[in-house]
Write a protein that holds these residues in place. Structure first.
Motif, PDB file in Angstrom:
ATOM      1  N   ALA A  54      -6.394   7.239   3.172  1.00 55.87           N
ATOM      2  CA  ALA A  54      -7.776   7.132   2.698  1.00 55.87           C
ATOM      3  C   ALA A  54      -8.518   6.039   3.460  1.00 55.87           C
ATOM      4  O   ALA A  54      -9.698   6.207   3.809  1.00 55.87           O
ATOM      5  CB  ALA A  54      -7.800   6.852   1.205  1.00 55.87           C
ATOM      6  N   PHE A  55      -7.848   4.932   3.735  1.00 54.62           N
ATOM      7  CA  PHE A  55      -8.457   3.859   4.521  1.00 54.62           C
ATOM      8  C   PHE A  55      -8.784   4.324   5.934  1.00 54.62           C
ATOM      9  O   PHE A  55      -9.867   4.055   6.456  1.00 54.62           O
ATOM     10  CB  PHE A  55      -7.516   2.648   4.556  1.00 54.62           C
ATOM     11  CG  PHE A  55      -7.986   1.571   5.477  1.00 54.62           C
ATOM     12  CD1 PHE A  55      -9.064   0.773   5.140  1.00 54.62           C
ATOM     13  CD2 PHE A  55      -7.349   1.355   6.687  1.00 54.62           C
ATOM     14  CE1 PHE A  55      -9.505  -0.224   5.997  1.00 54.62           C
ATOM     15  CE2 PHE A  55      -7.772   0.367   7.545  1.00 54.62           C
ATOM     16  CZ  PHE A  55      -8.860  -0.429   7.202  1.00 54.62           C
ATOM     17  N   GLN A  85      -0.913   7.280   0.672  1.00 54.56           N
ATOM     18  CA  GLN A  85      -2.206   7.904   0.391  1.00 54.56           C
ATOM     19  C   GLN A  85      -3.350   6.901   0.533  1.00 54.56           C
ATOM     20  O   GLN A  85      -4.432   7.250   1.005  1.00 54.56           O
ATOM     21  CB  GLN A  85      -2.224   8.511  -1.009  1.00 54.56           C
ATOM     22  CG  GLN A  85      -1.354   9.744  -1.135  1.00 54.56           C
ATOM     23  CD  GLN A  85      -1.363  10.294  -2.545  1.00 54.56           C
ATOM     24  OE1 GLN A  85      -1.749   9.593  -3.478  1.00 54.56           O
ATOM     25  NE2 GLN A  85      -0.936  11.536  -2.694  1.00 54.56           N
ATOM     26  N   GLN A  86      -3.115   5.671   0.145  1.00 54.72           N
ATOM     27  CA  GLN A  86      -4.137   4.643   0.305  1.00 54.72           C
ATOM     28  C   GLN A  86      -4.380   4.350   1.785  1.00 54.72           C
ATOM     29  O   GLN A  86      -5.524   4.132   2.202  1.00 54.72           O
ATOM     30  CB  GLN A  86      -3.727   3.364  -0.410  1.00 54.72           C
ATOM     31  CG  GLN A  86      -3.765   3.475  -1.908  1.00 54.72           C
ATOM     32  CD  GLN A  86      -3.250   2.209  -2.570  1.00 54.72           C
ATOM     33  OE1 GLN A  86      -2.367   1.547  -2.017  1.00 54.72           O
ATOM     34  NE2 GLN A  86      -3.792   1.893  -3.730  1.00 54.72           N
ATOM     35  N   PHE A  87      -3.323   4.352   2.561  1.00 55.11           N
ATOM     36  CA  PHE A  87      -3.457   4.121   3.995  1.00 55.11           C
ATOM     37  C   PHE A  87      -4.242   5.242   4.665  1.00 55.11           C
ATOM     38  O   PHE A  87      -5.126   4.993   5.488  1.00 55.11           O
ATOM     39  CB  PHE A  87      -2.066   3.981   4.630  1.00 55.11           C
ATOM     40  CG  PHE A  87      -2.096   3.744   6.108  1.00 55.11           C
ATOM     41  CD1 PHE A  87      -2.588   2.557   6.616  1.00 55.11           C
ATOM     42  CD2 PHE A  87      -1.637   4.716   6.986  1.00 55.11           C
ATOM     43  CE1 PHE A  87      -2.626   2.332   7.991  1.00 55.11           C
ATOM     44  CE2 PHE A  87      -1.668   4.498   8.351  1.00 55.11           C
ATOM     45  CZ  PHE A  87      -2.167   3.301   8.845  1.00 55.11           C
ATOM     46  N   PHE A 122       0.830  -1.196   0.000  1.00 55.62           N
ATOM     47  CA  PHE A 122       0.000   0.000   0.000  1.00 55.62           C
ATOM     48  C   PHE A 122       0.865   1.245   0.000  1.00 55.62           C
ATOM     49  O   PHE A 122       1.947   1.281   0.583  1.00 55.62           O
ATOM     50  CB  PHE A 122      -0.902   0.023   1.233  1.00 55.62           C
ATOM     51  CG  PHE A 122      -1.944  -1.053   1.222  1.00 55.62           C
ATOM     52  CD1 PHE A 122      -2.998  -0.989   0.325  1.00 55.62           C
ATOM     53  CD2 PHE A 122      -1.875  -2.123   2.087  1.00 55.62           C
ATOM     54  CE1 PHE A 122      -3.967  -1.964   0.306  1.00 55.62           C
ATOM     55  CE2 PHE A 122      -2.831  -3.112   2.076  1.00 55.62           C
ATOM     56  CZ  PHE A 122      -3.888  -3.038   1.179  1.00 55.62           C
ATOM     57  N   GLU A 123       0.350   2.270  -0.641  1.00 55.62           N
ATOM     58  CA  GLU A 123       1.017   3.560  -0.581  1.00 55.62           C
ATOM     59  C   GLU A 123       0.470   4.333   0.607  1.00 55.62           C
ATOM     60  O   GLU A 123      -0.557   3.979   1.187  1.00 55.62           O
ATOM     61  CB  GLU A 123       0.760   4.342  -1.864  1.00 55.62           C
ATOM     62  CG  GLU A 123       1.392   3.702  -3.087  1.00 55.62           C
ATOM     63  CD  GLU A 123       1.128   4.513  -4.345  1.00 55.62           C
ATOM     64  OE1 GLU A 123       0.692   5.671  -4.214  1.00 55.62           O
ATOM     65  OE2 GLU A 123       1.347   3.974  -5.422  1.00 55.62           O
TER      66      GLU A 123
END
Length: 53
Positions: A9-10, A5-7, A2-3
């Protein structure tokens, strides 16, 4: 993997879902409390009216 930004967003999505759950829980319990209190008050009024007659 995961990047970052994805973390983030999660985490934001999880926070929003959690806040929505607790808000729904609070509102449902408040409506239930209001309905039971109103019904209880109505029953007491009817009982007092029958005793008065």
């Amino acid at each position: 993997m995961f990047e970052f930004q994805q973390f983030i967003a999660f985490l934001i999505g999880l926070t929003v879902l959690t806040m929505g759950f607790w808000l729904m829980f609070f509102l449902v319990s408040f409506v239930f409390y209001w309905a039971v209190g109103g019904a209880n008050d109505l029953i007491k009024e009817n009982k007092a009216k029958r005793e008065q007659e």
